[in-house]
Every structure is written in structure tokens, then in C-alpha cells.
Design a protein around this motif. Structure first.
Motif, PDB file in Angstrom:
ATOM      1  N   UNK A  61     -18.494  13.419  -4.672  1.00  0.00           N
ATOM      2  CA  UNK A  61     -16.999  12.788  -4.628  1.00  0.00           C
ATOM      3  C   UNK A  61     -16.554  13.907  -6.127  1.00  0.00           C
ATOM      4  N   UNK A  62     -16.533  14.198  -7.029  1.00  0.00           N
ATOM      5  CA  UNK A  62     -16.490  14.670  -7.738  1.00  0.00           C
ATOM      6  C   UNK A  62     -16.196  16.416  -7.821  1.00  0.00           C
ATOM      7  N   UNK A 105     -14.253   7.506  -9.818  1.00  0.00           N
ATOM      8  CA  UNK A 105     -15.092   8.440  -9.321  1.00  0.00           C
ATOM      9  C   UNK A 105     -14.192   9.699  -8.912  1.00  0.00           C
ATOM     10  N   UNK A 106     -12.781   9.243  -8.470  1.00  0.00           N
ATOM     11  CA  UNK A 106     -12.551  10.475  -7.963  1.00  0.00           C
ATOM     12  C   UNK A 106     -11.235  11.131  -8.957  1.00  0.00           C
ATOM     13  N   UNK A 107     -11.249  10.351  -9.731  1.00  0.00           N
ATOM     14  CA  UNK A 107     -10.102  10.988 -10.809  1.00  0.00           C
ATOM     15  C   UNK A 107     -11.046  10.995 -11.970  1.00  0.00           C
ATOM     16  N   UNK A 150       0.722  -1.439  -0.105  1.00  0.00           N
ATOM     17  CA  UNK A 150      -0.254   0.259  -0.244  1.00  0.00           C
ATOM     18  C   UNK A 150       0.858   1.359  -0.319  1.00  0.00           C
ATOM     19  N   UNK A 205     -13.099   1.154  -8.387  1.00  0.00           N
ATOM     20  CA  UNK A 205     -14.774   2.034  -8.467  1.00  0.00           C
ATOM     21  C   UNK A 205     -14.762   3.359  -7.494  1.00  0.00           C
ATOM     22  N   UNK A 206     -13.847   3.709  -6.420  1.00  0.00           N
ATOM     23  CA  UNK A 206     -13.988   4.704  -5.985  1.00  0.00           C
ATOM     24  C   UNK A 206     -12.332   5.379  -6.698  1.00  0.00           C
ATOM     25  N   UNK A 242     -22.158   3.476  -3.995  1.00  0.00           N
ATOM     26  CA  UNK A 242     -21.245   2.683  -4.410  1.00  0.00           C
ATOM     27  C   UNK A 242     -21.300   1.965  -3.335  1.00  0.00           C
ATOM     28  N   UNK A 288     -14.772  -1.804  -5.542  1.00  0.00           N
ATOM     29  CA  UNK A 288     -15.102  -0.959  -4.311  1.00  0.00           C
ATOM     30  C   UNK A 288     -14.051  -0.257  -4.516  1.00  0.00           C
ATOM     31  N   UNK A 289     -12.416  -0.800  -4.443  1.00  0.00           N
ATOM     32  CA  UNK A 289     -11.431   0.569  -4.301  1.00  0.00           C
ATOM     33  C   UNK A 289     -11.300   0.880  -5.373  1.00  0.00           C
ATOM     34  N   UNK A 306      -7.416  12.465  -1.155  1.00  0.00           N
ATOM     35  CA  UNK A 306      -7.233  10.926  -0.135  1.00  0.00           C
ATOM     36  C   UNK A 306      -9.133  10.198  -0.708  1.00  0.00           C
ATOM     37  N   UNK A 307      -8.818   9.127  -0.682  1.00  0.00           N
ATOM     38  CA  UNK A 307     -10.089   8.226   0.012  1.00  0.00           C
ATOM     39  C   UNK A 307     -11.489   8.963  -0.297  1.00  0.00           C
ATOM     40  N   UNK A 308     -12.553   8.447  -0.776  1.00  0.00           N
ATOM     41  CA  UNK A 308     -13.723   8.426  -0.875  1.00  0.00           C
ATOM     42  C   UNK A 308     -14.786   7.416  -0.374  1.00  0.00           C
ATOM     43  N   UNK A 355     -11.885  16.008  -5.822  1.00  0.00           N
ATOM     44  CA  UNK A 355     -10.711  15.207  -5.924  1.00  0.00           C
ATOM     45  C   UNK A 355      -9.496  15.981  -5.811  1.00  0.00           C
ATOM     46  N   UNK A 382     -10.060   1.566   3.767  1.00  0.00           N
ATOM     47  CA  UNK A 382      -9.187   2.700   2.810  1.00  0.00           C
ATOM     48  C   UNK A 382      -8.645   3.082   4.064  1.00  0.00           C
TER      49      UNK A 382
END
Lengths: 220, 220
Positions: free
Chosen positions: B187-188, A217-219, A89, A213-214, B202, A210-211, B195-197, B191, B110
Motif C-alpha cells: 500500500x505504501x 496507510x496510503x497517505x 462521498x 486506517x486505509x 487490515x 477500516x476506512x 484510489x483506495x487500497x 500512494x 469503497x
């Protein structure tokens, strides 16, 4: 819709293609989002079953993961001990999961008295840390000392007996702490137990999905 | 491979089709295993945002779920308060999940210092019970009192500011405690937080998939 390229690292050395791909086949059967590939670590034909074999496996896993990362969206270390997961990680830029943390964290969605079946002497500490007061009891099936012992008829009967004892003690969900139990499809043996079974390979597939998709979503 | 028929129950009354189907669309975008349908409870145009509106919603949710069960493989109550979920687990024969328990249980994959953003005055007790010492801090974005407030420009800025504060306090993951944050695709907005959301919609999709697979495995 995007497909995710996911690499599976097996911690059991094998020349048998069916054996090597057994976890990949389970994930392919139930998840549609993955393009899967599998590699196994060298020179550990009995896998990981104590601290010595765990420590021996960790650098091998790290080497494979680092060399493989560029081709992948995510990596699964398909072992309930989560070997090298914390180390990776920190090193990798892509999501990495093991079966152990995944299975333990999913268990609490099923019940409040979690029974664990594994092949080590005691319940894995990582599971206890997550489950805390939801942990009820641990069972090591009789005469099972490594993942290969689970393949025999006696091994399978021992798993069923462990599950029955956990249910009798009051477990409302059984969580596997060895992915060898997935390889032999132990969940199929436990139909009559009629409480939920958290399988390590399904769990690691669930959490890496899940990770992934996370990240999507964020990127975006 | 099997597709699972999953019903989504929205706890926000709306005549707007886009609004009604917003969670279904998110799940359709990321999960390939579901055939989804959505229904919403009557007469709660501001959804659930305190104990009174929670208690009002519960019998409505139970009525819809009971009448709908026969057509479905699983039911999602698409709300972070998990309204009626415990009751329905006792009544229904099919898996049922809410966004709250799902998001909280996934968070621990996470990070170890979980920050929560929600619309109620305090962090939901259900999250704290799961997170225990992994819980770090809670934020209710400024002037957000129900899910509709999240749609405004000011609402979105308030969410970003809450996320920044949680990160500054040391959160290594942010978990949503309101599915209205999913509806507005918060979540958008986050960005740059990098850090993870953990998103509630989801999360509920992830956990119902795990439960549907678990049933398939065991009942083969």
C-alpha cells in the motif's frame, strides 16, 4: 498510535443528552481508536421512517457534515437508510459511512441466509443489492412505525418475535436495518436467539475504522 | 474495555522473527483492541500459491487452530485464500476469519469497480462470489509466482504496474488477494495511484474485531 476524530450525525432530533449520545456511547464502549462527538439534525423528533422523512433529512445532514468536516477525520451518518451518504462521498474529502451499507456488507461474513429486521414496510433496497442471493427474509416488528416505538415493552417483545420468526425461517444471521434497534440495545434482547446479530452502530464504527486506517496507510 | 486475545496463523514457514511477526506488527500498529500472538505452519517456505500448496496447508492450519483455541478469543488465518476457514468455522467455538473473504466484503464499501491484485493465475473464486457485478478486473504482477517474489525490486515495480493498469481500466478501488502484499507494505508503493487500497491484513483485523464485538454484545 493515532486517534481518529469522528463525528456522528444523528437523524433523530432530541433534547435528551442520554438519547443524543446513545450511539456515541456504544462506539466508545467497543472501539478505542475514536475521539467521538455527536450532532443531531433539527426538527425530526421521530427520525427517518419513510421516503418523506428521508428526503426532509438529507439537506439537513449535508449542511451539518459540510460545516463540520474541517474538524474531523471521518463522519458517521448513524442511520440504516444511509441518508446523504452517496451525496457526501462526492462532496467531502474525509471518509463518510452510514449504518446500512456497513451492516449489509458485514453480514456476509456471518452467514449465507441473512434475515433483516427494520421499521420500514419492505427490506431496504441497498441491503438487497449487497446481499443478493444471501438475502432470506425481512421482518418489520408488529406495530413499530418509527424508532420511538422500539422503546416500549410491546415494541421490544415485537422485535424478539420478529427475530424468532427469522430464525425459524432458516436465517443464520440477523442484520438490523434501523439504528433505533441499537439505541434500545436490541442485541441484548436476542441472546436466546443464539445466531449472530449485525448491529448498525457497531457496523458503521467497524467500516469507518477500516476506512480511516486505509487512508492512514496510503497517505503516510 | 476488554482486550481480545487473537491468534494469527501464518501460512508461510519462516525462522526469521521479523518476517513471522510482520502481520502482527501491522495489526498492532492500527488496532488497539487486540493482544496478538503469531504461529506459522511447518514446512511451507514459499507459502500457498496454488491448489497443491493450499491442500497441503489446510490440515496443518486446522491442527494449530484446534490446539490453540482454548487460549484465544479469536483466530486469524492470515492468507487471502482463506485456507481452512470454512472447516474451522464448523469446528471452533471462537470467531475465525481469513484475509480473503474479509477483504472482498470490505471492498464494496469503497467502490463499484473492484480491481484485484493477486499471485495466482486467476482471480480467487471467493472474491468473485462476493463482488459479483462489482468485479472489474484481475492482475497477477509479472513474474510473481509466490509471496517471496514480492520482496524484490522487480516484484515491487510489477505490483505498481499492475495497480496502474487496473486504475486505467476504470477500477475505483484495488483489493489485494495475497497477504504477501501486506508483508511488503505494498500500500505504501501505491500512494500515487490515489484510489483506495483494501489490504488483506487490515481487512482480517477489521472483520475479526467486528466478530469479537458481536460476540461480546450478544453474550453479555
Amino acid at each position: 498510535m493515532k486517534n481518529y476524530k469522528v463525528g456522528i450525525i444523528r437523524v433523530l432530533t432530541t433534547d435528551n443528552e442520554d438519547e443524543l449520545l446513545s450511539h456515541q456511547k456504544i462506539l466508545n464502549e467497543f472501539f478505542k481508536e475514536f475521539e467521538l462527538q455527536t450532532k443531531s439534525i433539527p426538527n425530526q423528533h421521530n427520525g427517518i421512517y419513510n421516503n418523506e422523512t428521508l428526503n426532509k433529512a438529507i439537506p439537513k445532514i449535508i449542511k451539518i457534515a459540510k460545516e463540520w468536516e474541517e474538524e474531523l477525520d471521518g463522519i458517521i451518518i448513524s442511520c440504516s437508510e444511509d441518508p446523504a451518504v452517496q451525496e457526501l462521498k462526492k462532496i467531502l474529502k474525509i471518509p463518510v459511512v452510514g449504518a446500512g451499507h456497513s451492516a449489509a456488507s458485514l453480514s456476509i461474513n456471518y452467514g449465507k441466509k441473512v434475515g433483516i429486521i427494520g421499521i420500514e414496510k419492505e427490506a431496504p433496497l441497498a441491503y438487497l443489492k449487497i446481499l443478493k442471493d444471501s438475502y432470506l427474509a425481512y421482518e418489520k416488528p408488529k406495530n413499530i412505525n418509527n424508532t420511538n416505538d422500539l422503546r416500549t415493552k410491546e415494541g421490544k417483545i415485537a422485535v424478539i418475535n420478529s427475530a424468532k420468526r427469522l430464525k425459524n425461517k432458516g436465517s443464520d444471521v440477523i442484520t438490523f436495518a434501523c439504528t433505533g434497534l441499537s439505541t434500545v440495545k436490541a442485541y441484548e434482547l436476542l441472546e436466546e436467539i443464539s445466531i449472530p446479530i449485525v448491529d448498525g452502530v457497531i457496523a458503521e464504527g467497524t467500516i469507518i475504522l477500516n476506512m480511516l486506517i486505509e487512508r492512514s496507510l496510503r497517505m503516510k
